[in-house]
Write a protein that holds these residues in place. Structure first.
Motif, short mmCIF file in Angstrom:
data_model
loop_
_atom_site.label_atom_id
_atom_site.label_comp_id
_atom_site.label_asym_id
_atom_site.label_seq_id
_atom_site.Cartn_x
_atom_site.Cartn_y
_atom_site.Cartn_z
N GLU A 22 0.83 -1.20 0.00
CA GLU A 22 0.00 0.00 0.00
C GLU A 22 0.87 1.26 0.00
OE1 GLU A 22 -2.66 -0.37 3.28
OE2 GLU A 22 -3.98 -1.78 2.23
N HIS A 66 -7.13 -3.83 -4.87
CA HIS A 66 -6.91 -2.71 -3.93
C HIS A 66 -7.89 -1.57 -4.19
CE1 HIS A 66 -3.10 -4.50 -2.58
NE2 HIS A 66 -2.83 -4.75 -3.87
N PHE A 69 -8.94 0.58 -1.10
CA PHE A 69 -7.83 1.37 -0.56
C PHE A 69 -7.49 2.54 -1.47
CE2 PHE A 69 -3.22 2.15 -0.69
CZ PHE A 69 -3.03 2.64 0.60
N SER A 73 -7.74 6.44 -0.37
CA SER A 73 -6.48 7.19 -0.35
C SER A 73 -6.51 8.36 -1.32
CB SER A 73 -5.31 6.26 -0.70
OG SER A 73 -5.20 5.22 0.23
#
Length: 443
Positions: A22, A66, A69, A73
């Motif tokens: 990440e 992902h 995320f 983000s």
């Protein structure tokens, strides 16, 4: 090619995803933040993932695992970047002298203005210019001039609106825009029924549900009851919605969401309703002036007003009009609208629509709706023939563009034939003259 055959790019396949942390994803996103901010109007979260996969050297679709995320983000990083930029602007403006003499200290953002490339849209057979001209809004949509963001802030700082007169003061110059002044400013008279984007009940002919059906694409079977994604609109209506949200009644974000106030504005244009557009503009201006956080609209129009009323802008820093301010072919491409085999088509129509949360970088908020109060009660039952009307208009528009291109080619060919015939006539006349000369000589 057998087992070694490479799958096509547009087919999603299972790939063996290399390990990526990440932290690596966040680092790649940080390097892309300036570009993401520039393309916020058209960027999707799926597009972000594809760009990051290229930056990280990954297979296509490798970052889909992902998805959550990246979405969280990205929103956080964009907000941090915007906050940092605002603080820098504020720090740099604290030393600016007060140009109005009334304690000017306004650091609000200016909504990036757009203007319509009417020559392009007319040449390509779109109906948008005809619609705007019918309600005298074409001059406002085409308005393009440099603007001074500081003076725009001063204009809003001192803005009042009483008894149909818009008043402000900039650099000691009092600006009073009266009823008869609007036609000269934007080509639209201050006349008709006053509306602020929300007083729908004053227009007895307006039936929200019935009209919305005429705006939607054929494959949309469920009638939206409130705000909805602009992807549901037909091609010509999508363009009209963009013009409204960027040029007629600009807002700072959520350009891809159709609010009830947008629906009403589209109806007023389509039906050539007896609506007072300058009053609507004044209402939007006043709402922005009263807010301490609202981004300021109509930057080009305000600068146009300042010049008309003799405000000296010679020593001011002007924001120059650039290509990114022009709504034409390039912006259409960013919206997924492209010319394919001579027909303007939305590429997204051939793809599965993304979920709404994947389509927007901002949350949908009622605060972005120019309407002053809540949605009215819906009236009048829908009628099936209205449902197909918008699609018929789109088809006619495409046919018109095709015929226009064909007739242009035929006209060129006819001119070429006429030129050759004229040449043959000239040669024939010359030969006939020589024969007559010979006959007279030997007669």
């Amino acid at each position: 090619m057998g087992e070694s055959e490479i799958p096509k790019k547009d087919v999603k396949v299972e790939v063996k995803t290399p390990f990526v942390t990440e932290s690596q994803i966040e680092t790649a996103m940080l390097s892309r933040i300036p570009r993401f901010k520039e393309q916020v109007d058209s960027l999707t979260f799926e597009g972000v993932r594809r760009l990051l996969e290229k930056d990280l050297g990954l297979e296509t679709y490798a970052l889909d695992v992902h998805k959550r995320f990246i979405k969280q983000s990205l929103v956080k990083l964009v907000q941090i970047a915007e906050s940092s930029s605002a603080q820098k602007r504020k720090k740099g403006m604290d030393d600016i002298p007060d140009p109005s003499g009334v304690g000017y200290n306004d650091h609000r953002n200016i909504i990036e203005p757009k203007y319509l490339d009417s020559q392009f849209f007319t040449a390509e057979g779109f109906v948008i210019c005809d619609l705007l001209e019918a309600v005298s809004l074409n001059k406002l949509a085409e308005l393009n001039n440099d603007f001074c963001d500081n003076m725009v802030r001063v204009f809003y700082k001192n803005l009042t609106f009483r008894e149909d007169i818009l008043v402000s003061e900039v650099k000691g110059k009092t600006i009073r825009i009266k009823i008869n002044d609007w036609r000269g400013l934007i080509g639209c008279p201050y006349a008709g029924r006053k509306f602020n984007g929300a007083n729908y009940k004053d227009f007895e002919d307006y039936h929200r549900d019935t009209y919305v059906r005429t705006l939607l694409k054929p494959n949309v079977t469920r009638l939206p009851k409130s705000k909805f994604n602009a992807r549901l609109l037909t091609l010509s209506n999508r363009i009209l919605h963009y013009v409204i949200t960027k040029m007629i009644v600009p807002r700072a974000r959520n350009f891809s969401i159709v609010f009830d106030s947008d629906v009403f504005a589209m109806w007023a244009i389509h039906e050539k309703a007896n609506a007072n557009w300058p009053f609507y503009i004044c209402s939007v201006m006043l709402k922005a002036a009263k807010s301490e956080t609202c981004a300021l609209p109509f930057a080009m129009l305000v600068n146009h007003i300042l010049m008309k009323y003799g405000v000296d802008l010679k020593n001011e820093n002007l924001v120059k009009v650039k290509k990114n301010h022009l709504f034409g072919k390039n912006l259409l491409a960013q919206m997924g609208i492209k010319e394919i085999n001579g027909v303007w088509t939305r590429v997204e129509d051939e793809e599965k629509p993304a979920p709404m949360e994947e389509d927007q970088l901002h949350d949908i908020s009622d605060a972005d709706d120019p309407a002053v109060f809540a949605d009215p009660l819906h009236a009048a039952p829908p009628q099936d023939y209205y449902y197909a009307l918008g699609n018929i208009m789109d088809s006619l528009s495409r046919v018109h563009a095709t015929l226009k291109s064909s007739f242009s080619y035929m006209g060129s060919e006819l001119r070429s034939i006429r030129s050759r015939v004229d040449s043959m006539e000239t040669q024939f006349a010359a030969r006939l003259q020589r024969l007559e000369d010979c006959y007279s000589r030997y007669a």
